[in-house]
Design a protein around this motif. Structure first.
Motif, PDB file in Angstrom:
ATOM      1  N   GLU A  21       0.844  -1.251  -0.075  1.00  0.00           N
ATOM      2  CA  GLU A  21      -0.011   0.043   0.130  1.00  0.00           C
ATOM      3  C   GLU A  21       0.678   1.361  -0.023  1.00  0.00           C
ATOM      4  O   GLU A  21       0.275   2.369   0.376  1.00  0.00           O
ATOM      5  CB  GLU A  21      -1.069   0.107   1.242  1.00  0.00           C
ATOM      6  N   ASN A  22       2.168   1.216  -0.430  1.00  0.00           N
ATOM      7  CA  ASN A  22       3.050   2.259  -0.414  1.00  0.00           C
ATOM      8  C   ASN A  22       2.792   2.867  -1.664  1.00  0.00           C
ATOM      9  O   ASN A  22       3.031   2.573  -2.674  1.00  0.00           O
ATOM     10  CB  ASN A  22       4.312   1.714  -0.580  1.00  0.00           C
ATOM     11  N   PRO A  23       2.461   4.361  -1.470  1.00  0.00           N
ATOM     12  CA  PRO A  23       2.032   5.056  -2.873  1.00  0.00           C
ATOM     13  C   PRO A  23       3.192   5.314  -3.508  1.00  0.00           C
ATOM     14  O   PRO A  23       3.186   5.521  -4.810  1.00  0.00           O
ATOM     15  CB  PRO A  23       1.159   6.340  -2.105  1.00  0.00           C
ATOM     16  N   THR A  24       4.446   5.533  -2.952  1.00  0.00           N
ATOM     17  CA  THR A  24       5.659   5.898  -3.711  1.00  0.00           C
ATOM     18  C   THR A  24       5.926   4.725  -4.502  1.00  0.00           C
ATOM     19  O   THR A  24       6.520   4.868  -5.506  1.00  0.00           O
ATOM     20  CB  THR A  24       6.798   6.242  -2.555  1.00  0.00           C
ATOM     21  N   ARG A  25       6.066   3.723  -4.104  1.00  0.00           N
ATOM     22  CA  ARG A  25       6.279   2.350  -4.792  1.00  0.00           C
ATOM     23  C   ARG A  25       5.441   2.305  -5.911  1.00  0.00           C
ATOM     24  O   ARG A  25       5.922   1.779  -6.969  1.00  0.00           O
ATOM     25  CB  ARG A  25       6.457   1.125  -3.709  1.00  0.00           C
ATOM     26  N   ASP A  26       4.143   2.350  -5.726  1.00  0.00           N
ATOM     27  CA  ASP A  26       3.099   2.265  -6.812  1.00  0.00           C
ATOM     28  C   ASP A  26       3.438   3.250  -7.758  1.00  0.00           C
ATOM     29  O   ASP A  26       3.255   2.856  -9.113  1.00  0.00           O
ATOM     30  CB  ASP A  26       1.901   2.601  -6.276  1.00  0.00           C
ATOM     31  N   THR A  27       3.822   4.262  -7.340  1.00  0.00           N
ATOM     32  CA  THR A  27       4.141   5.485  -8.577  1.00  0.00           C
ATOM     33  C   THR A  27       5.603   5.234  -9.183  1.00  0.00           C
ATOM     34  O   THR A  27       5.527   5.217 -10.694  1.00  0.00           O
ATOM     35  CB  THR A  27       4.442   6.747  -7.881  1.00  0.00           C
ATOM     36  N   LEU A  28       6.408   4.532  -8.616  1.00  0.00           N
ATOM     37  CA  LEU A  28       7.557   4.089  -9.060  1.00  0.00           C
ATOM     38  C   LEU A  28       7.323   3.009 -10.228  1.00  0.00           C
ATOM     39  O   LEU A  28       7.972   3.072 -11.043  1.00  0.00           O
ATOM     40  CB  LEU A  28       8.809   3.760  -8.095  1.00  0.00           C
ATOM     41  N   ALA A  29       6.793   2.100  -9.598  1.00  0.00           N
ATOM     42  CA  ALA A  29       6.365   0.817 -10.610  1.00  0.00           C
ATOM     43  C   ALA A  29       5.800   1.317 -11.846  1.00  0.00           C
ATOM     44  O   ALA A  29       5.905   0.957 -13.080  1.00  0.00           O
ATOM     45  CB  ALA A  29       5.552  -0.060  -9.734  1.00  0.00           C
ATOM     46  N   GLU A  30       4.674   2.190 -11.656  1.00  0.00           N
ATOM     47  CA  GLU A  30       3.911   2.707 -12.865  1.00  0.00           C
ATOM     48  C   GLU A  30       4.798   3.539 -13.840  1.00  0.00           C
ATOM     49  O   GLU A  30       4.626   3.289 -14.885  1.00  0.00           O
ATOM     50  CB  GLU A  30       2.697   3.573 -12.312  1.00  0.00           C
ATOM     51  N   GLY A  31       5.648   4.179 -13.251  1.00  0.00           N
ATOM     52  CA  GLY A  31       6.358   4.907 -14.113  1.00  0.00           C
ATOM     53  C   GLY A  31       7.422   4.058 -14.907  1.00  0.00           C
ATOM     54  O   GLY A  31       7.751   4.169 -15.751  1.00  0.00           O
ATOM     55  N   LEU A  32       7.955   3.108 -14.173  1.00  0.00           N
ATOM     56  CA  LEU A  32       8.914   2.054 -14.753  1.00  0.00           C
ATOM     57  C   LEU A  32       8.082   1.220 -15.914  1.00  0.00           C
ATOM     58  O   LEU A  32       8.819   1.104 -16.976  1.00  0.00           O
ATOM     59  CB  LEU A  32       9.423   1.191 -13.739  1.00  0.00           C
ATOM     60  N   MET A  33       6.970   1.148 -15.430  1.00  0.00           N
ATOM     61  CA  MET A  33       6.311   0.238 -16.496  1.00  0.00           C
ATOM     62  C   MET A  33       5.860   1.141 -17.957  1.00  0.00           C
ATOM     63  O   MET A  33       6.007   0.560 -19.048  1.00  0.00           O
ATOM     64  CB  MET A  33       4.969  -0.228 -16.052  1.00  0.00           C
ATOM     65  N   CYS A  34       5.709   2.409 -17.518  1.00  0.00           N
ATOM     66  CA  CYS A  34       5.456   3.291 -18.527  1.00  0.00           C
ATOM     67  C   CYS A  34       6.597   3.479 -19.514  1.00  0.00           C
ATOM     68  O   CYS A  34       6.538   3.741 -20.715  1.00  0.00           O
ATOM     69  CB  CYS A  34       4.892   4.831 -17.978  1.00  0.00           C
ATOM     70  N   LEU A  35       7.783   3.418 -18.724  1.00  0.00           N
ATOM     71  CA  LEU A  35       9.008   3.580 -19.591  1.00  0.00           C
ATOM     72  C   LEU A  35       9.616   2.426 -20.628  1.00  0.00           C
ATOM     73  O   LEU A  35       9.765   2.366 -21.485  1.00  0.00           O
ATOM     74  CB  LEU A  35      10.290   3.947 -18.668  1.00  0.00           C
TER      75      LEU A  35
END
Length: 144
Positions: A21-35
């Protein structure tokens, strides 16, 4: 003495609920996936296209092999000439090698002959008197 019934040690199982439930982790994962997603999709598409082209190439090779078999059967050649062609190619390569060796040897002999001629001409020039001098002047340099 009282025993503690609660464990104070931590394990990864205890922290997984917080980690998910860590929002920072989710944001990073989503950013990496988008890249990475466009590159992975492009790579996947190219692999798929390569596999399709390989299947097509295999089919064309099989068709060509079949056509060659038909041509070979229609020719009804009683001898297998491949072995003789290979022998001729081997002989040709050997002749070429020997020819190159002989050409190199001939070039070396020509150079040696040329050097001998030069050396002979130089020695003749030293031993023979020049036509402008008399034999007496050639043997006695003090007369000059």
């Amino acid at each position: 003495m009282e025993l503690d019934t609660e464990s104070t040690t931590t394990s990864i199982d205890d922290k997984t609920e917080d980690f998910c439930e860590n929002p920072t982790r989710d944001t990073l994962a989503e950013g990496l996936m988008c890249l990475l997603k466009p590159t992975i999709d492009q790579l996947d598409e190219r692999v798929r296209a390569t596999r399709i082209s390989q299947v097509e190439l295999k089919q064309q090779i099989e068709g060509l092999a079949e056509e060659l078999r038909k041509i070979s059967d229609s020719q009804q050649c009683p001898l297998d000439l491949d072995a003789y062609v290979k022998k001729l190619m081997t002989a040709k390569q050997k002749v070429t090698v020997v020819s190159n060796i002989l050409q190199t040897a001939q070039d070396r002999l020509n150079k040696v002959h040329l050097l001998i001629e030069k050396e002979s001409a130089r020695r003749r020039a030293l031993l023979e008197p020049t036509p402008s001098t008399s034999p007496l002047e050639a043997t006695n340099p003090s007369i000059q």
